[in-house]
Design a protein around this motif. Sequence first.
Motif, PDB file in Angstrom:
ATOM      1  N   GLY A 238     -11.887  14.179  -9.901  1.00  0.00           N
ATOM      2  CA  GLY A 238     -11.133  12.940 -10.053  1.00  0.00           C
ATOM      3  C   GLY A 238      -9.712  13.152  -9.569  1.00  0.00           C
ATOM      4  O   GLY A 238      -9.014  14.027 -10.076  1.00  0.00           O
ATOM      5  N   LEU A 239      -9.323  12.393  -8.561  1.00  0.00           N
ATOM      6  CA  LEU A 239      -7.952  12.519  -8.064  1.00  0.00           C
ATOM      7  C   LEU A 239      -7.102  11.422  -8.716  1.00  0.00           C
ATOM      8  O   LEU A 239      -7.267  10.244  -8.426  1.00  0.00           O
ATOM      9  CB  LEU A 239      -7.929  12.366  -6.535  1.00  0.00           C
ATOM     10  N   THR A 240      -6.253  11.824  -9.628  1.00  0.00           N
ATOM     11  CA  THR A 240      -5.461  10.844 -10.366  1.00  0.00           C
ATOM     12  C   THR A 240      -3.986  11.209 -10.284  1.00  0.00           C
ATOM     13  O   THR A 240      -3.267  11.217 -11.264  1.00  0.00           O
ATOM     14  CB  THR A 240      -5.908  10.801 -11.837  1.00  0.00           C
ATOM     15  N   THR A 241      -3.578  11.505  -9.040  1.00  0.00           N
ATOM     16  CA  THR A 241      -2.192  11.909  -8.818  1.00  0.00           C
ATOM     17  C   THR A 241      -1.363  10.701  -8.422  1.00  0.00           C
ATOM     18  O   THR A 241      -0.722  10.671  -7.387  1.00  0.00           O
ATOM     19  CB  THR A 241      -2.147  12.960  -7.698  1.00  0.00           C
ATOM     20  N   GLY A 242      -1.413   9.694  -9.250  1.00  0.00           N
ATOM     21  CA  GLY A 242      -0.603   8.506  -9.004  1.00  0.00           C
ATOM     22  C   GLY A 242      -1.248   7.533  -8.041  1.00  0.00           C
ATOM     23  O   GLY A 242      -2.319   7.791  -7.476  1.00  0.00           O
ATOM     24  N   VAL A 243      -0.607   6.404  -7.885  1.00  0.00           N
ATOM     25  CA  VAL A 243      -1.106   5.364  -6.987  1.00  0.00           C
ATOM     26  C   VAL A 243       0.014   4.928  -6.068  1.00  0.00           C
ATOM     27  O   VAL A 243       1.184   5.163  -6.346  1.00  0.00           O
ATOM     28  CB  VAL A 243      -1.631   4.142  -7.785  1.00  0.00           C
ATOM     29  N   SER A 244      -0.364   4.301  -4.954  1.00  0.00           N
ATOM     30  CA  SER A 244       0.656   3.734  -4.071  1.00  0.00           C
ATOM     31  C   SER A 244       0.184   2.364  -3.595  1.00  0.00           C
ATOM     32  O   SER A 244      -1.000   2.053  -3.661  1.00  0.00           O
ATOM     33  CB  SER A 244       0.912   4.673  -2.895  1.00  0.00           C
ATOM     34  N   PRO A 245       1.100   1.529  -3.120  1.00  0.00           N
ATOM     35  CA  PRO A 245       0.748   0.146  -2.765  1.00  0.00           C
ATOM     36  C   PRO A 245      -0.413   0.077  -1.767  1.00  0.00           C
ATOM     37  O   PRO A 245      -0.466   0.845  -0.811  1.00  0.00           O
ATOM     38  CB  PRO A 245       2.044  -0.390  -2.156  1.00  0.00           C
ATOM     39  N   ASN A 246      -1.293  -0.850  -2.029  1.00  0.00           N
ATOM     40  CA  ASN A 246      -2.507  -1.016  -1.239  1.00  0.00           C
ATOM     41  C   ASN A 246      -2.229  -2.017  -0.123  1.00  0.00           C
ATOM     42  O   ASN A 246      -2.544  -3.197  -0.238  1.00  0.00           O
ATOM     43  CB  ASN A 246      -3.606  -1.525  -2.177  1.00  0.00           C
ATOM     44  N   ILE A 247      -1.577  -1.543   0.946  1.00  0.00           N
ATOM     45  CA  ILE A 247      -1.088  -2.501   1.946  1.00  0.00           C
ATOM     46  C   ILE A 247      -1.484  -2.128   3.366  1.00  0.00           C
ATOM     47  O   ILE A 247      -0.884  -2.610   4.323  1.00  0.00           O
ATOM     48  CB  ILE A 247       0.459  -2.626   1.864  1.00  0.00           C
ATOM     49  N   ASN A 248      -2.513  -1.293   3.512  1.00  0.00           N
ATOM     50  CA  ASN A 248      -2.903  -0.887   4.868  1.00  0.00           C
ATOM     51  C   ASN A 248      -3.154  -2.074   5.787  1.00  0.00           C
ATOM     52  O   ASN A 248      -2.802  -2.053   6.948  1.00  0.00           O
ATOM     53  CB  ASN A 248      -4.177  -0.032   4.813  1.00  0.00           C
ATOM     54  N   THR A 257       7.751  -3.544   5.509  1.00  0.00           N
ATOM     55  CA  THR A 257       7.257  -2.706   4.422  1.00  0.00           C
ATOM     56  C   THR A 257       8.033  -1.404   4.418  1.00  0.00           C
ATOM     57  O   THR A 257       8.612  -0.990   5.417  1.00  0.00           O
ATOM     58  CB  THR A 257       5.765  -2.355   4.601  1.00  0.00           C
ATOM     59  N   ASN A 258       8.052  -0.796   3.232  1.00  0.00           N
ATOM     60  CA  ASN A 258       8.501   0.580   3.149  1.00  0.00           C
ATOM     61  C   ASN A 258       7.323   1.330   2.557  1.00  0.00           C
ATOM     62  O   ASN A 258       6.290   1.466   3.200  1.00  0.00           O
ATOM     63  CB  ASN A 258       9.783   0.641   2.301  1.00  0.00           C
ATOM     64  N   LYS A 259       7.441   1.742   1.285  1.00  0.00           N
ATOM     65  CA  LYS A 259       6.219   2.224   0.613  1.00  0.00           C
ATOM     66  C   LYS A 259       5.344   1.035   0.244  1.00  0.00           C
ATOM     67  O   LYS A 259       4.126   1.078   0.320  1.00  0.00           O
ATOM     68  CB  LYS A 259       6.587   2.988  -0.655  1.00  0.00           C
ATOM     69  N   GLY A 260       6.033  -0.027  -0.220  1.00  0.00           N
ATOM     70  CA  GLY A 260       5.329  -1.257  -0.536  1.00  0.00           C
ATOM     71  C   GLY A 260       5.836  -2.382   0.351  1.00  0.00           C
ATOM     72  O   GLY A 260       6.574  -2.141   1.300  1.00  0.00           O
ATOM     73  N   ILE A 261       5.443  -3.600   0.018  1.00  0.00           N
ATOM     74  CA  ILE A 261       5.924  -4.749   0.772  1.00  0.00           C
ATOM     75  C   ILE A 261       7.312  -5.091   0.245  1.00  0.00           C
ATOM     76  O   ILE A 261       7.490  -5.333  -0.955  1.00  0.00           O
ATOM     77  CB  ILE A 261       4.985  -5.956   0.575  1.00  0.00           C
ATOM     78  N   LEU A 262       8.289  -5.086   1.134  1.00  0.00           N
ATOM     79  CA  LEU A 262       9.666  -5.290   0.679  1.00  0.00           C
ATOM     80  C   LEU A 262       9.891  -6.744   0.262  1.00  0.00           C
ATOM     81  O   LEU A 262       9.535  -7.673   0.998  1.00  0.00           O
ATOM     82  CB  LEU A 262      10.644  -4.891   1.779  1.00  0.00           C
ATOM     83  N   VAL A 263      10.439  -6.923  -0.923  1.00  0.00           N
ATOM     84  CA  VAL A 263      10.728  -8.281  -1.382  1.00  0.00           C
ATOM     85  C   VAL A 263      12.147  -8.348  -1.943  1.00  0.00           C
ATOM     86  O   VAL A 263      12.682  -7.345  -2.432  1.00  0.00           O
ATOM     87  CB  VAL A 263       9.737  -8.748  -2.484  1.00  0.00           C
ATOM     88  N   ASN A 264      12.737  -9.544  -1.865  1.00  0.00           N
ATOM     89  CA  ASN A 264      14.048  -9.749  -2.487  1.00  0.00           C
ATOM     90  C   ASN A 264      13.833 -10.148  -3.950  1.00  0.00           C
ATOM     91  O   ASN A 264      12.702 -10.128  -4.447  1.00  0.00           O
ATOM     92  CB  ASN A 264      14.861 -10.789  -1.706  1.00  0.00           C
TER      93      ASN A 264
END
Lengths: 448, 527
Positions: A238-248, A257-264
């Motif tokens: 089980g790989l549970t080393t955190g999550v990152s934004p699902n934006i592929n 975008t940066n890591k995620g979708i940039l929003v104001n």
Amino acid sequence: MEEHIIIIGNGISGITCARHIRKNSNKRITVISGESPYFFSRTALMYVYMGHLKFEHTQPYEKWFWKKNKIELIHKYVTDINTNDNELIFEDKSTIRYDKLIIATGSKPNKFNWPGQNAKGVTGMYHKQDLDYIEKYAANSADCKRAVIVGGGLIGIELAEMLHSRNIPVTFLVREPSFWSNVLPKEESEMINREIREHHIDLRLNTNLKQINTDTSGKTNSITIAETSEQIVCNLVGLTTGVSPNINFIKNTNISTNKGILVNSFLETSVENIYAIGDCAELQNPTNNRKAIEAVWYTGRMMGETLAQTICGNKTAYKPGHWFNSAKFFNIEYQTYGWVSNQPKTHETHFYWEHETEKKCIRINYNKTTQEFIGINTLGIRMRHSFFEKILNEKKSVQYVLAHLADANFDPEFYTLYEKEIVAKFNKENSCTIQLKKKSWKRIFSKA
Amino acid sequence: MIKTIQNTGLVLLLIGFGIFISLPFLGSFKITPEVFEELISANNIKSELFISKVKTTILNNEFSSAYSLSSEITTAIENANAQHLKNKEFKQKIWTNPESLSFSIIKKSGNGFIATNNTLLWWLTFGLAIIGALLYNIPKVITLGAKGIKNNGIFSHPSTNRGWIGWMVFIFLIVFYIVLYFKPAYIVNWTYLVDTTSKALSGNDASQWFLYGYLYTVVMFVMAVRMYIKYRHNNYQILRTTSVLFFQLVFAFLIPEIMVRFQLPWYDFKNAFPLDYDFFFSWNLKQLINTGTFGLFILVWGIALTIIIVPILTYFFGKRWYCSWVCGCGGLAETLGDPYRQLSNKSLKAWQLERWVVHSVLVFALLMTAITLYAFFAETKEVLFIKTQNIQDVYGFLIGSIFAGVIGTGFYPIFGNRVWCRFGCPLAAYLGIIQRFKSRFRITTNGGQCISCGNCSTYCEQGIDVRAYAQKGENIVRASCVGCGVCAAVCPRGVLKLENGPESGRINPTEVLLGNDIDLMNYVNKK
């Protein structure tokens, strides 16, 4: 024609937003998800594997709800967005037009390019599909002689609890010197270490994964530990080393975008009429010590509530209130209100009380000089959210909080309460004479 | 080692249970002339036809089961009655219910091993089953691991997942209740097992109702042990379980039987009208009035319980003080029924059905009582051309027996443990109306902490969609909530708390949950 709002993602952010738009308007709403036809509670997936719930119990709304509230549902993956023509393209190449688009696609599990990470029997624990995968590869201890979990966070310990419920031996690799010690202070973290070990989980601290080894058919048969090169035979990783934004799927669009979708602060992306909320959104200017990306249930819900206001004509900035969170580590419930970091910051000091024998503790973080209450952690004791919301709004002192612990407690009736002990300990350590006040309904229900 | 103890327990339980269910098919019965004479005079039977039929074909014959003897007797009664009716010999007709008459005759006619070895057979049935169940359950202190919520595998086990074990239990319970209510003579052998206790308490032989009360209490005790172990981290559950056990043992079982010993009416002091639906029936009123001061006390107590005590306590504590702390039906549901709580239906449709059905039963009970009381004071037997006896019989059959017993308990393994309390109990409907509109009780939702996981709704025995409120930050104020406290126990995030507090703010619809600083007032003011 009513404006057509399309929401990609039927998690807590997307569905909260859809519900609130429906409450306040008659706009056409479509929610798209490739993961599941109906909204379910992601945090409850573990209970399905453990046999506490059936999958349908994780769905908060019955099927008629969507029709009755005129929320159209599409069960397909979106593969691309044509922002010039306001058009979404599905995996089957069909398209749909939107007037406003809300992206709420959540997260995906992190993978750090370990050799063998795509082998059979390697999985995250995030999507409905991951649950099905674990059910397939680790249905019982006969099929799965041992599982290895990599990553000592909330999902990791949940996965450990899941596998433990079916008597599958688990080795739990944690990079940090103690469980979740980048968030929890030493004592709390060590209490969780004990809880993990008492459940016969082979907890390995300061330990990293080197690689996942497979048999000739490509199935996982062991892992290798980086530090010692020890091999651990296992059938599931089980790989549970955190999550990152699902934006592929939006990498090819002109949405910034940066890591995620940039929003104001209004949750608007760089493209007009496109918004992003929840785990996949990255705030350009987070406030109140908040992180730019917060992959937390409550954050997703609050963003959904806020954006619905904007969509319905009441332009509203995302302004989360005081931080709160909760979790459960095997049998230990955890709650936090306000800010408590793993080490007191320069102007802060901690007061800590722990039960002699049981796994219960409380930690209050406060300002050394002004005595202002900053935050609280509790393990094994429930606290009243509205109490701390008010305390933080009114900037009350640590002494006030301790004197009113009876108002703050949220344990079920007839539970043994430790307020006297806690206050006595504080009095002793600080040479003061705080008197515990009796619980008062009047204070509890008075509005801030 | 522990596994062996548990398996041994399971085997003993099954052996005890197996012997228990085989008893009704065994035994030997012979009606002696003395017994028969005695019963004829006791029941005031004047049917020569019946008496001579019994004397020629049944008396002094050996029967090898209660079943065969019972059918001979009931057939004889029915044939005799039919003949009398035809000949218009109304004075000779047997008015005693054939099944009860058959029960009392057979009860006195057992003469074989079973009827004479009460103690040995008690140990082989009750004894083995109790020891077995305890051996199976007590090791769970260790096997379940550290204290906490233990619901692993509930939805994958055939006994708690409407699997084959659940269906077997269902069939057993349904048959059990049908026989208990409608064919008591078949289970005469069971009543022998508890004769000793019955004689010690009331001085009488055990009836099928004594057996039922005994069985009920024993099952509650054994399953309460399981409850204590499962919820040993939760004082609310422990106290509540102790409370229902106490009221079952003392108020429902011991006191009424001891009262009978002192020539007083059988009365359960905690059983409030309209659950106690025959309280105002004329036979009961007459009996109470004829019992003198003590009877009058019961009469006043019964009325005060329903119109003063119940509403006042419900105002302060919610209906839970009755339904999950005192009531016998609730007591069984919370002990024997606890493994099935997750099977209740949570859909909106079920809620709509529930409101229609439970309030209809309340109206039915009240109408029946109104007619009964009118008839009592007007000294008539008919009101608006309806015989009070008929309406009472219909209620007793449909609600008292079929709904409360056969469906209410029989369907535990299929529709959850509160079918009767949720859909059928007129007292629960009455308490519910008070709880909904005039009570300090609520389940507080802890601000914005809910993660919509669904444990609360799933484990709500009353089928309340608790999560629907919790995820909106609203308190749960529902007529049907019996305050069992399990939603708060299973919540992994500490979101729910049963509380009695001020009425203001008890119902709190929210626009936005706590923790999000949206100022909607500006917007509302602008509009």
